[in-house]
Design an enzyme around this catalytic site. Structure first.
Site, PDB file in Angstrom:
ATOM      1  N   CYS A 137       0.953  -1.263   0.033  1.00  0.00           N
ATOM      2  CA  CYS A 137       0.074   0.142   0.083  1.00  0.00           C
ATOM      3  C   CYS A 137       0.792   1.189   0.003  1.00  0.00           C
ATOM      4  O   CYS A 137       0.407   2.363  -0.559  1.00  0.00           O
ATOM      5  CB  CYS A 137      -0.852   0.042   1.307  1.00  0.00           C
ATOM      6  SG  CYS A 137      -2.418  -1.070   0.985  1.00  0.00           S
ATOM      7  N   CYS A 243      -5.327   1.868   4.403  1.00  0.00           N
ATOM      8  CA  CYS A 243      -4.328   1.462   3.238  1.00  0.00           C
ATOM      9  C   CYS A 243      -3.132   2.643   3.712  1.00  0.00           C
ATOM     10  O   CYS A 243      -2.079   2.463   3.108  1.00  0.00           O
ATOM     11  CB  CYS A 243      -4.783   1.812   1.930  1.00  0.00           C
ATOM     12  SG  CYS A 243      -5.146   3.596   1.545  1.00  0.00           S
TER      13      CYS A 243
HETATM   14  S1  SF4 Z   1      -4.911  -3.134  -1.137  1.00  0.00           S
HETATM   15 FE1  SF4 Z   1      -2.834  -2.583  -0.592  1.00  0.00          FE
HETATM   16  S2  SF4 Z   1      -1.946  -4.293  -0.214  1.00  0.00           S
HETATM   17 FE2  SF4 Z   1      -3.548  -4.958  -1.291  1.00  0.00          FE
HETATM   18  S3  SF4 Z   1      -2.806  -4.892  -3.533  1.00  0.00           S
HETATM   19 FE3  SF4 Z   1      -3.608  -2.935  -3.032  1.00  0.00          FE
HETATM   20  S4  SF4 Z   1      -1.935  -1.771  -2.849  1.00  0.00           S
HETATM   21 FE4  SF4 Z   1      -1.136  -3.891  -2.373  1.00  0.00          FE
END
Ligand code: SF4
Length: 253
Positions: A137, A243
């Site tokens: 994230c 996030c």
């Molecule tokens: S929610 Fe966060 S951890 Fe999950 S794929 Fe998207 S960016 Fe990556």
């Protein structure tokens, strides 16, 4: 041994000073003014006066996004809308973005993505989400958003108090990471959101009908079963419900 990738979300960006007494006093005045207004009134505050031309909206074009975007479009459809295209989104979300953009006449939707250098450095196989969701994230959302927000004095979010424990004491105006943050829907509940969407004939995100009441990236979103919390499908099984782009630590008030 833990295999955690540590990413500094403010990497390469100017450090934000802590809010001084003047900012805190101004914040208090804005909070008092906003508390007496409805959602449309808070949007108008965020897009006029000292904030005219200096405010961006952050939108995921997720399950409830249409309500905030409609409110913003009524005031100024050319307000910059910052959309985080992480590279892991559902195709339905991208098509929903395009549909709402056309329907509401949004004139300045900006799609933000992680840089190629960051992808190659942090997640060359595209599987970081399975090993360290916070780090994923960080480079896919927090870093691109922090860069895109640099020129703005304020942002508007669609966050609501009912959504998470962390948001339950949220105010209609906050100060976070060096800028004001307006939350016009802060005290709305799901019923109000649905009633507004119905009244204005706003289309639903196609995945809502398919059992996804809250929608993020594909690997980190699952369907919700009857009786589960409506955000139970986000980062299911992990001790994580944000996030990172909205967290109020590090200077948020
Ligand atoms: S929610 Fe966060 S951890 Fe999950 S794929 Fe998207 S960016 Fe990556």
């Amino acid at each position: 041994m833990s295999n955690v990738t540590v990413i500094d979300p403010r990497r390469g960006l100017r450090p934000k000073p802590a809010p001084d007494a003047e900012v805190l006093a101004h914040l208090k005045a804005l909070q008092e003014k906003a508390a007496g207004r409805d959602a449309q009134g808070v949007v108008e505050m965020a897009l006029s006066g000292e904030f005219a031309g200096k405010t961006a909206v952050v939108s995921s074009f997720g399950a409830e996004s249409a309500v905030l975007l409609k409110l913003v479009a009524e005031v100024d459809p050319n307000t910059p809308i910052l959309f985080l295209n992480t590279g892991k989104l559902f195709g339905e979300t991208l098509r929903y973005r395009d549909r709402l953009q056309d329907m509401l006449g949004l004139g300045d939707v900006r799609s933000l993505s992680p840089s190629l250098a960051d992808r190659n450095r942090h997640d060359p196989e595209g599987t970081l989400w399975s090993k360290d969701a916070d780090a994923c994230c960080d480079f896919r959302k927090t870093v691109p958003l922090a860069r895109a927000l640099e020129p703005f004095k304020a942002q508007i979010t669609g966050r609501k108090r009912f959504q998470t424990r962390e948001r339950s004491s949220m105010e209609p105006v906050e100060f976070f990471d060096g800028r004001y943050r307006f939350n016009p829907l802060w005290n709305w509940d799901l019923h109000q959101l649905e009633a507004f969407a119905e009244r204005h004939k706003l289309p639903k995100h196609p995945l809502v009908e398919d059992g996804y009441p809250s929608i993020g990236c594909i690997p980190c979103t699952r369907r919700v079963q009857a009786g589960e919390d409506y955000r139970a499908g986000r980062w299911s099984g992990l001790d994580k419900d944000e996030c990172g782009i909205h967290l109020t630590d590090g200077g948020g008030i």
